[in-house]
Structure formats: C-alpha cells, structure tokens
Design a protein around this motif. Structure first.
Motif, PDB file in Angstrom:
ATOM      1  N   LYS A  95       1.052  -1.004   0.162  1.00 23.62           N
ATOM      2  CA  LYS A  95      -0.344   0.217   0.150  1.00 23.62           C
ATOM      3  C   LYS A  95       1.080   1.564   0.422  1.00 23.62           C
ATOM      4  CE  LYS A  95      -4.526  -1.162   0.115  1.00 23.62           C
ATOM      5  NZ  LYS A  95      -4.596  -1.949  -1.121  1.00 23.62           N
ATOM      6  N   GLY A 146      -3.758   3.811  -8.909  1.00 18.95           N
ATOM      7  CA  GLY A 146      -4.387   4.191  -7.365  1.00 18.95           C
ATOM      8  C   GLY A 146      -3.594   5.595  -7.189  1.00 18.95           C
ATOM      9  N   LYS A 182      -2.967   9.857  -7.123  1.00 20.36           N
ATOM     10  CA  LYS A 182      -4.102  10.734  -6.339  1.00 20.36           C
ATOM     11  C   LYS A 182      -3.284  11.900  -7.375  1.00 20.36           C
ATOM     12  CE  LYS A 182      -6.135  13.762  -3.809  1.00 20.36           C
ATOM     13  NZ  LYS A 182      -7.541  13.909  -3.259  1.00 20.36           N
TER      14      LYS A 182
END
Length: 101
Positions: free
Chosen positions: A21, A40, A42
C-alpha cells in the motif's frame, strides 16, 4: 538542503505488484494525466500542492510522480521542508512501463 529519497519506476512497479500500500501523488497537469496515470495515484497538480497540504499525513511517506521527475522533485523539496516524508520517482512517467489507467 537534505537530499530527496528516490525510487525507480522498476522498484515502484515491484512494490505495487507485491501488493504494497503506497501513497502515490501525480503532480502533472490535467491533460497529461488523461494519457494515463499509475493505478491508485492521487492527482494533485504541482501548483495546487500548497493549497492541499491538509491532504498529507505527516506520518506517511508519499511518492511523487510527474512526466520526467523534475516537477515532482521540486514538490518533494517543498514538502520535505514542511516536515513531510517524500520520495521522488526518478525518470517519471517517461520511464514507467507498468500499467496505467
């Protein structure tokens, strides 16, 4: 000024494939990210970073991405001065061979 930590596109791809992650932030312009972003990530444009400091958590490390890694390096220096943990993906999206969306 402290050196900015880096990560290669290859290492980033391996980490993502291993299911890590990670906090990825793409600082390119809108029309650039339309060509594809790392899944994933941003999207916060470089010029918008100062106005979005509340997005960043002082305890997390963020990996910054742009086209060639020059803008993301500038963002890294700026955020590191504010006390954030940052890492620059060297080579940028020009060197990225993984999937994009």
């Amino acid at each position: 000024m402290d050196e900015i930590k880096i990560i290669t596109p290859e290492d980033l791809q391996k980490k993502l494939e291993a299911g890590e992650k990670l906090e990825l932030v793409d600082v390119r312009e809108d029309e650039e990210v339309e060509e594809g972003m790392i899944p994933g990530a941003k999207h916060i444009r470089m010029g918008d970073i100062p106005a979005h400091l509340d997005y960043f958590d002082i305890d997390k490390e963020y990996i910054f991405i742009c086209r060639s890694s020059r803008r993301s390096e500038n963002v890294c220096y700026y955020l590191q001065e504010q006390g954030y943990k940052v890492r620059n993906m060297i080579g940028g999206m020009l060197q990225w061979t993984g999937e994009t969306k």
